[in-house]
Scaffold this active site. Structure first.
Site, mmCIF file in Angstrom:
data_model
loop_
_atom_site.group_PDB
_atom_site.id
_atom_site.type_symbol
_atom_site.label_atom_id
_atom_site.label_comp_id
_atom_site.label_asym_id
_atom_site.label_seq_id
_atom_site.Cartn_x
_atom_site.Cartn_y
_atom_site.Cartn_z
ATOM 1 N N GLN A 148 -17.943 -6.950 -1.463
ATOM 2 C CA GLN A 148 -17.005 -7.712 -2.306
ATOM 3 C C GLN A 148 -16.580 -9.029 -1.678
ATOM 4 O O GLN A 148 -15.802 -9.770 -2.268
ATOM 5 C CB GLN A 148 -15.795 -6.864 -2.683
ATOM 6 N N HIS A 189 0.836 -1.209 0.000
ATOM 7 C CA HIS A 189 0.000 0.000 0.000
ATOM 8 C C HIS A 189 0.871 1.260 0.000
ATOM 9 O O HIS A 189 0.608 2.206 -0.729
ATOM 10 C CB HIS A 189 -0.875 0.041 1.264
ATOM 11 N N GLU A 203 -0.723 -4.093 -9.199
ATOM 12 C CA GLU A 203 -0.776 -5.246 -10.113
ATOM 13 C C GLU A 203 -0.957 -6.545 -9.344
ATOM 14 O O GLU A 203 -1.277 -7.573 -9.921
ATOM 15 C CB GLU A 203 0.512 -5.301 -10.950
HETATM 16 P P1 AMP Z 1 -6.352 -3.871 -0.549
HETATM 17 O O1 AMP Z 1 -6.223 -3.082 0.722
HETATM 18 O O2 AMP Z 1 -5.866 -5.276 -0.428
HETATM 19 O O3 AMP Z 1 -7.717 -3.740 -1.159
HETATM 20 O O4 AMP Z 1 -5.353 -3.201 -1.572
HETATM 21 C C1 AMP Z 1 -5.398 -1.833 -1.883
HETATM 22 C C2 AMP Z 1 -4.505 -1.564 -3.069
HETATM 23 O O5 AMP Z 1 -3.172 -1.949 -2.757
HETATM 24 C C3 AMP Z 1 -4.905 -2.368 -4.311
HETATM 25 O O6 AMP Z 1 -4.750 -1.557 -5.460
HETATM 26 C C4 AMP Z 1 -3.926 -3.511 -4.300
HETATM 27 O O7 AMP Z 1 -3.675 -4.073 -5.563
HETATM 28 C C5 AMP Z 1 -2.687 -2.819 -3.763
HETATM 29 N N1 AMP Z 1 -1.749 -3.805 -3.197
HETATM 30 C C6 AMP Z 1 -2.033 -4.785 -2.295
HETATM 31 N N2 AMP Z 1 -0.925 -5.534 -2.046
HETATM 32 C C7 AMP Z 1 0.054 -5.019 -2.825
HETATM 33 C C8 AMP Z 1 1.436 -5.357 -3.026
HETATM 34 N N3 AMP Z 1 2.018 -6.359 -2.404
HETATM 35 N N4 AMP Z 1 2.153 -4.609 -3.900
HETATM 36 C C9 AMP Z 1 1.574 -3.567 -4.564
HETATM 37 N N5 AMP Z 1 0.282 -3.205 -4.411
HETATM 38 C C10 AMP Z 1 -0.468 -3.904 -3.551
#
Ligand code: AMP
Length: 282
Positions: free
Chosen positions: A61, A37, A150
């Protein structure tokens, strides 16, 4: 850092910033923030005057209520972390009533076949829920630039499609996956794994790396068999899918064609925790 929990106050604040011609970046998250993040947030800070980070665990979701209830949540730690990064972060942390006004349902979107495979196939209604909340958030935040990882590549493609269909005037930036040194992709869900399960989880990256290394010289059937063999050794890992798919239409392939961009995708349950990952094969 300013924190907003309600939509009208937040919108007022953004309106003032936009009137002053400040550029707004936006990073939607579900919290339990980690370096993945943070990489998106830092990119947004570099490219914009102010960066909105939303923390909202979106109920629509989740196809599994227990997964929703047990999703990691540590808002005070997240606030502390965001506070330490930049003064130009605006945290939007609404509750479900604020976002859904009591009607916690997904709207219906047509993504063609983008949501028919992989996550879409295995998590019924997941992307309808993602699109519903992202659509609402985009309308509330009115950002110039938005940042998605990604790591959730199918989600990223679906949001790119949503932006085209709805006609949002914003730029989406794809951000590369941040991993631990051992290859495990950072994820809020990793917090639910003990150390030994985390070690076992590194095999997802090993499988993806095998596919990447051998994509040119092995046929796809061999890659699939080798990956299956690898997981034979780990009864703690239950693979939901391993697929090699075209990056554009996300359709899993049996035979590769020239001049196409492919990715390998994997989803697995490890000691009761569902993880996903993917890697580009070019
Ligand atoms: P989430 O909180 O899991 O919904 O993720 C929020 C954003 O962070 C989304 O755009 C995810 O794809 C991105 N994200 C989650 N894990 C990673 C990671 N390891 N590397 C890069 N982006 C991430």
């Amino acid at each position: 850092m300013i924190i907003f929990k309600n939509i009208p106050d937040f919108k007022n604040h953004i309106r003032k910033l936009k009137n002053d011609n400040f550029r707004i970046g936006f990073v939607p998250t579900m919290g339990a923030l980690h370096d993945g993040h943070i990489s998106l947030i830092k990119k947004s800070i570099l490219e914009n005057d102010y960066s909105v980070v939303s923390i909202f665990i979106n109920p629509t979701q989740f196809n599994d209520i227990n997964d929703f209830k047990s999703y990691p949540n540590d808002i005070s730690k997240d606030i502390e972390l965001l506070d330490s990064i930049s003064e130009n972060i605006i945290l939007f942390n609404p509750d479900a009533d604020e976002i859904y006004s009591g009607k916690v349902f997904s709207d219906s979107y047509d993504f063609g076949d983008l949501d028919k495979y992989m996550e879409g196939e295995h998590r019924q209604g997941h992307f309808q829920g993602v699109a519903t909340v992202v659509h609402k958030l985009f309308e509330i935040v009115t950002a110039d630039n938005v940042y998605f990882g990604e790591k959730d590549f199918q989600q990223l493609r679906i949001i790119e499609d949503l932006v085209l269909k709805i006609g949002f005037k914003l730029k989406i930036t794809r951000c590369e996956t941040i991993r631990q040194n051992d290859g495990l992709a950072l994820s809020s869900r990793n917090k639910k794994l003990d150390i030994s399960s985390q070690n076992i989880a590194t095999n997802l990256f090993k499988a993806l790396s095998f596919a990447k290394k051998n994509f040119e010289n092995l046929d796809l059937e061999k890659i699939h068999t080798n990956v299956e063999d690898l997981f034979e050794n780990f009864p703690q890992i239950s693979i939901e899918y391993f697929a090699i798919a075209n990056e554009k239409d996300l359709k899993p392939i049996k035979k590769k064609k020239k001049n196409q961009k492919y990715r390998a995708f994997i989803a697995a349950d490890i000691s009761g925790v569902r993880l996903i990952d993917n890697i580009k094969l070019y």
